[in-house]
Design a protein around this motif. Structure first.
Motif, PDB file in Angstrom:
ATOM      1  N   TYR A  80     114.340  -8.026  35.590  1.00 48.70           N
ATOM      2  CA  TYR A  80     113.889  -9.005  36.560  1.00 48.70           C
ATOM      3  C   TYR A  80     113.253  -8.324  37.761  1.00 48.70           C
ATOM      4  CZ  TYR A  80     117.144 -11.926  33.936  1.00 48.70           C
ATOM      5  OH  TYR A  80     117.798 -12.591  32.925  1.00 48.70           O
ATOM      6  N   LEU A  81     112.344  -9.047  38.395  1.00 49.74           N
ATOM      7  CA  LEU A  81     111.791  -8.629  39.675  1.00 49.74           C
ATOM      8  C   LEU A  81     111.934  -9.819  40.620  1.00 49.74           C
ATOM      9  CD1 LEU A  81     110.290  -6.544  41.426  1.00 49.74           C
ATOM     10  CD2 LEU A  81     108.153  -7.591  40.669  1.00 49.74           C
ATOM     11  N   GLN A  82     112.889  -9.711  41.530  1.00 48.72           N
ATOM     12  CA  GLN A  82     113.076 -10.739  42.540  1.00 48.72           C
ATOM     13  C   GLN A  82     112.203 -10.391  43.732  1.00 48.72           C
ATOM     14  OE1 GLN A  82     115.058 -13.642  42.563  1.00 48.72           O
ATOM     15  NE2 GLN A  82     113.961 -14.035  44.481  1.00 48.72           N
ATOM     16  N   MET A  83     111.317 -11.313  44.088  1.00 48.01           N
ATOM     17  CA  MET A  83     110.374 -11.071  45.181  1.00 48.01           C
ATOM     18  C   MET A  83     110.633 -12.074  46.293  1.00 48.01           C
ATOM     19  SD  MET A  83     106.905 -10.358  42.976  1.00 48.01           S
ATOM     20  CE  MET A  83     106.825 -12.024  42.329  1.00 48.01           C
ATOM     21  N   ASN A  84     110.981 -11.561  47.456  1.00 46.65           N
ATOM     22  CA  ASN A  84     111.236 -12.403  48.619  1.00 46.65           C
ATOM     23  C   ASN A  84     110.231 -12.095  49.726  1.00 46.65           C
ATOM     24  OD1 ASN A  84     113.559 -13.437  47.319  1.00 46.65           O
ATOM     25  ND2 ASN A  84     114.818 -11.764  48.133  1.00 46.65           N
ATOM     26  N   SER A  85     110.145 -12.993  50.687  1.00 42.48           N
ATOM     27  CA  SER A  85     109.240 -12.805  51.835  1.00 42.48           C
ATOM     28  C   SER A  85     107.842 -12.434  51.363  1.00 42.48           C
ATOM     29  CB  SER A  85     109.796 -11.720  52.772  1.00 42.48           C
ATOM     30  OG  SER A  85     111.076 -12.060  53.227  1.00 42.48           O
ATOM     31  N   LEU A  86     107.348 -13.176  50.414  1.00 40.90           N
ATOM     32  CA  LEU A  86     106.051 -12.855  49.817  1.00 40.90           C
ATOM     33  C   LEU A  86     104.921 -13.016  50.823  1.00 40.90           C
ATOM     34  CD1 LEU A  86     106.634 -14.413  46.320  1.00 40.90           C
ATOM     35  CD2 LEU A  86     105.906 -12.062  46.740  1.00 40.90           C
ATOM     36  N   LYS A  87     103.921 -12.137  50.675  1.00 40.98           N
ATOM     37  CA  LYS A  87     102.760 -12.111  51.550  1.00 40.98           C
ATOM     38  C   LYS A  87     101.509 -12.348  50.717  1.00 40.98           C
ATOM     39  CE  LYS A  87     105.029  -8.426  54.219  1.00 40.98           C
ATOM     40  NZ  LYS A  87     104.891  -7.031  54.721  1.00 40.98           N
ATOM     41  N   PRO A  88     100.435 -12.833  51.332  1.00 41.38           N
ATOM     42  CA  PRO A  88      99.190 -13.015  50.561  1.00 41.38           C
ATOM     43  C   PRO A  88      98.737 -11.729  49.874  1.00 41.38           C
ATOM     44  CG  PRO A  88      99.035 -14.175  52.638  1.00 41.38           C
ATOM     45  CD  PRO A  88     100.320 -13.393  52.689  1.00 41.38           C
ATOM     46  N   GLU A  89      98.991 -10.589  50.473  1.00 40.42           N
ATOM     47  CA  GLU A  89      98.584  -9.311  49.863  1.00 40.42           C
ATOM     48  C   GLU A  89      99.425  -8.936  48.643  1.00 40.42           C
ATOM     49  OE1 GLU A  89      99.315  -9.877  53.082  1.00 40.42           O
ATOM     50  OE2 GLU A  89     100.352  -8.159  53.985  1.00 40.42           O
ATOM     51  N   ASP A  90     100.479  -9.702  48.359  1.00 41.78           N
ATOM     52  CA  ASP A  90     101.241  -9.487  47.130  1.00 41.78           C
ATOM     53  C   ASP A  90     100.590 -10.180  45.934  1.00 41.78           C
ATOM     54  OD1 ASP A  90     104.225  -9.875  49.074  1.00 41.78           O
ATOM     55  OD2 ASP A  90     103.396  -7.997  48.301  1.00 41.78           O
ATOM     56  N   THR A  91      99.525 -10.925  46.185  1.00 40.87           N
ATOM     57  CA  THR A  91      98.815 -11.595  45.104  1.00 40.87           C
ATOM     58  C   THR A  91      98.254 -10.570  44.135  1.00 40.87           C
ATOM     59  OG1 THR A  91      98.237 -13.514  46.444  1.00 40.87           O
ATOM     60  CG2 THR A  91      96.830 -13.042  44.543  1.00 40.87           C
ATOM     61  N   ALA A  92      98.621 -10.705  42.868  1.00 40.78           N
ATOM     62  CA  ALA A  92      98.209  -9.746  41.836  1.00 40.78           C
ATOM     63  C   ALA A  92      98.746 -10.214  40.492  1.00 40.78           C
ATOM     64  CB  ALA A  92      98.759  -8.354  42.149  1.00 40.78           C
ATOM     65  N   LYS A  93      98.301  -9.524  39.460  1.00 40.48           N
ATOM     66  CA  LYS A  93      98.910  -9.702  38.149  1.00 40.48           C
ATOM     67  C   LYS A  93     100.007  -8.645  38.034  1.00 40.48           C
ATOM     68  CE  LYS A  93      97.652 -10.982  33.478  1.00 40.48           C
ATOM     69  NZ  LYS A  93      96.534 -11.200  32.535  1.00 40.48           N
ATOM     70  N   TYR A  94     101.188  -9.080  37.662  1.00 40.67           N
ATOM     71  CA  TYR A  94     102.343  -8.204  37.599  1.00 40.67           C
ATOM     72  C   TYR A  94     102.662  -7.869  36.146  1.00 40.67           C
ATOM     73  CZ  TYR A  94     103.254  -8.732  42.552  1.00 40.67           C
ATOM     74  OH  TYR A  94     103.161  -8.679  43.932  1.00 40.67           O
ATOM     75  N   TYR A  95     102.870  -6.579  35.905  1.00 36.77           N
ATOM     76  CA  TYR A  95     103.108  -6.075  34.561  1.00 36.77           C
ATOM     77  C   TYR A  95     104.467  -5.400  34.463  1.00 36.77           C
ATOM     78  CZ  TYR A  95      98.048  -6.570  34.011  1.00 36.77           C
ATOM     79  OH  TYR A  95      96.757  -7.059  33.963  1.00 36.77           O
ATOM     80  N   CYS A  96     105.090  -5.610  33.330  1.00 41.15           N
ATOM     81  CA  CYS A  96     106.327  -4.917  32.991  1.00 41.15           C
ATOM     82  C   CYS A  96     105.969  -3.714  32.114  1.00 41.15           C
ATOM     83  CB  CYS A  96     107.229  -5.886  32.234  1.00 41.15           C
ATOM     84  SG  CYS A  96     108.802  -5.218  31.685  1.00 41.15           S
ATOM     85  N   SER A  97     106.705  -2.621  32.302  1.00 38.64           N
ATOM     86  CA  SER A  97     106.411  -1.431  31.513  1.00 38.64           C
ATOM     87  C   SER A  97     107.687  -0.659  31.223  1.00 38.64           C
ATOM     88  CB  SER A  97     105.433  -0.538  32.272  1.00 38.64           C
ATOM     89  OG  SER A  97     105.108   0.611  31.522  1.00 38.64           O
ATOM     90  N   LYS A  98     107.643   0.126  30.158  1.00 31.54           N
ATOM     91  CA  LYS A  98     108.767   0.985  29.794  1.00 31.54           C
ATOM     92  C   LYS A  98     108.372   2.446  29.964  1.00 31.54           C
ATOM     93  CE  LYS A  98     109.797   2.378  25.621  1.00 31.54           C
ATOM     94  NZ  LYS A  98     110.101   3.799  25.833  1.00 31.54           N
ATOM     95  N   ARG A  99     109.253   3.222  30.588  1.00 32.04           N
ATOM     96  CA  ARG A  99     109.017   4.652  30.701  1.00 32.04           C
ATOM     97  C   ARG A  99     109.913   5.390  29.723  1.00 32.04           C
ATOM     98  NH1 ARG A  99     109.909   8.239  36.124  1.00 32.04           N
ATOM     99  NH2 ARG A  99     111.825   8.891  35.098  1.00 32.04           N
ATOM    100  N   ASP A 100     109.287   6.177  28.872  1.00 31.37           N
ATOM    101  CA  ASP A 100     110.014   6.909  27.854  1.00 31.37           C
ATOM    102  C   ASP A 100     110.908   7.968  28.491  1.00 31.37           C
ATOM    103  OD1 ASP A 100     109.688   9.579  25.859  1.00 31.37           O
ATOM    104  OD2 ASP A 100     110.315   7.698  24.927  1.00 31.37           O
ATOM    105  N   TYR A 101     112.155   8.045  28.044  1.00 29.19           N
ATOM    106  CA  TYR A 101     113.118   8.959  28.675  1.00 29.19           C
ATOM    107  C   TYR A 101     112.751  10.419  28.435  1.00 29.19           C
ATOM    108  CZ  TYR A 101     115.207  10.330  24.239  1.00 29.19           C
ATOM    109  OH  TYR A 101     115.415  10.859  22.990  1.00 29.19           O
ATOM    110  N   ALA A 102     112.066  10.700  27.317  1.00 27.93           N
ATOM    111  CA  ALA A 102     111.750  12.093  26.974  1.00 27.93           C
ATOM    112  C   ALA A 102     110.471  12.577  27.656  1.00 27.93           C
ATOM    113  CB  ALA A 102     111.638  12.242  25.466  1.00 27.93           C
ATOM    114  N   SER A 103     109.429  11.757  27.600  1.00 27.60           N
ATOM    115  CA  SER A 103     108.129  12.190  28.115  1.00 27.60           C
ATOM    116  C   SER A 103     107.880  11.765  29.553  1.00 27.60           C
ATOM    117  CB  SER A 103     107.010  11.615  27.239  1.00 27.60           C
ATOM    118  OG  SER A 103     106.960  10.206  27.384  1.00 27.60           O
ATOM    119  N   SER A 104     108.691  10.818  30.050  1.00 26.34           N
ATOM    120  CA  SER A 104     108.503  10.248  31.391  1.00 26.34           C
ATOM    121  C   SER A 104     107.188   9.487  31.528  1.00 26.34           C
ATOM    122  CB  SER A 104     108.583  11.340  32.473  1.00 26.34           C
ATOM    123  OG  SER A 104     109.887  11.893  32.498  1.00 26.34           O
TER     124      SER A 104
END
Length: 119
Positions: A80-104
């Motif tokens: 989850y990403l809880q976003m509070n006190s949002l600002k107009p500059e937070d406008t964007a497309k938000y992406y989820c990603s996985k970081r591999d533990y071995a390669s980073s």
């Protein structure tokens, strides 16, 4: 193979809150990190925050510290990403990603969910 599906985006007024979800399926490891990135029109994708799956340790970009919180629900395999006190500059497309533990490397990405903050 890993699949990441974001949800929860929408339009909110400045000062409001939103919670994004990322459903994780497929092969992951406890040492992996799950993170959130965002990309506004005409700008490069930037890091927002992340969590280490096993320990729950979180880390953030300076510009969201104190406003955004990353968390995970292990039984639900959801981040989850809880976003509070949002600002107009937070406008964007938000992406989820996985970081591999071995390669980073951030090796898997969702398709993103749009967040629009109106002034």
């Amino acid at each position: 193979q890993v699949q990441l599906v974001e949800s929860g985006g929408g339009t909110v007024q400045a000062g409001g809150s939103l919670r994004l979800s990322c459903a994780v399926s497929g092969r992951t490891f406890s040492g992996d990190h799950m993170g959130w990135f965002r990309q506004a029109p005409g700008k490069e994708r930037e890091f927002v925050g992340a969590i280490r799956w096993s320990s729950g340790t979180t880390y953030y970009a300076d510009y969201v510290k104190g406003r955004f919180t990353v968390s995970r629900d292990i039984p639900k395999n959801t981040v989850y990403l809880q976003m509070n006190s949002l600002k107009p500059e937070d406008t964007a497309k938000y992406y989820c990603s996985k970081r591999d533990y071995a390669s980073s490397k951030w090796d898997y990405w969702g398709r993103g969910t749009q967040v629009t903050v109106s002034s």
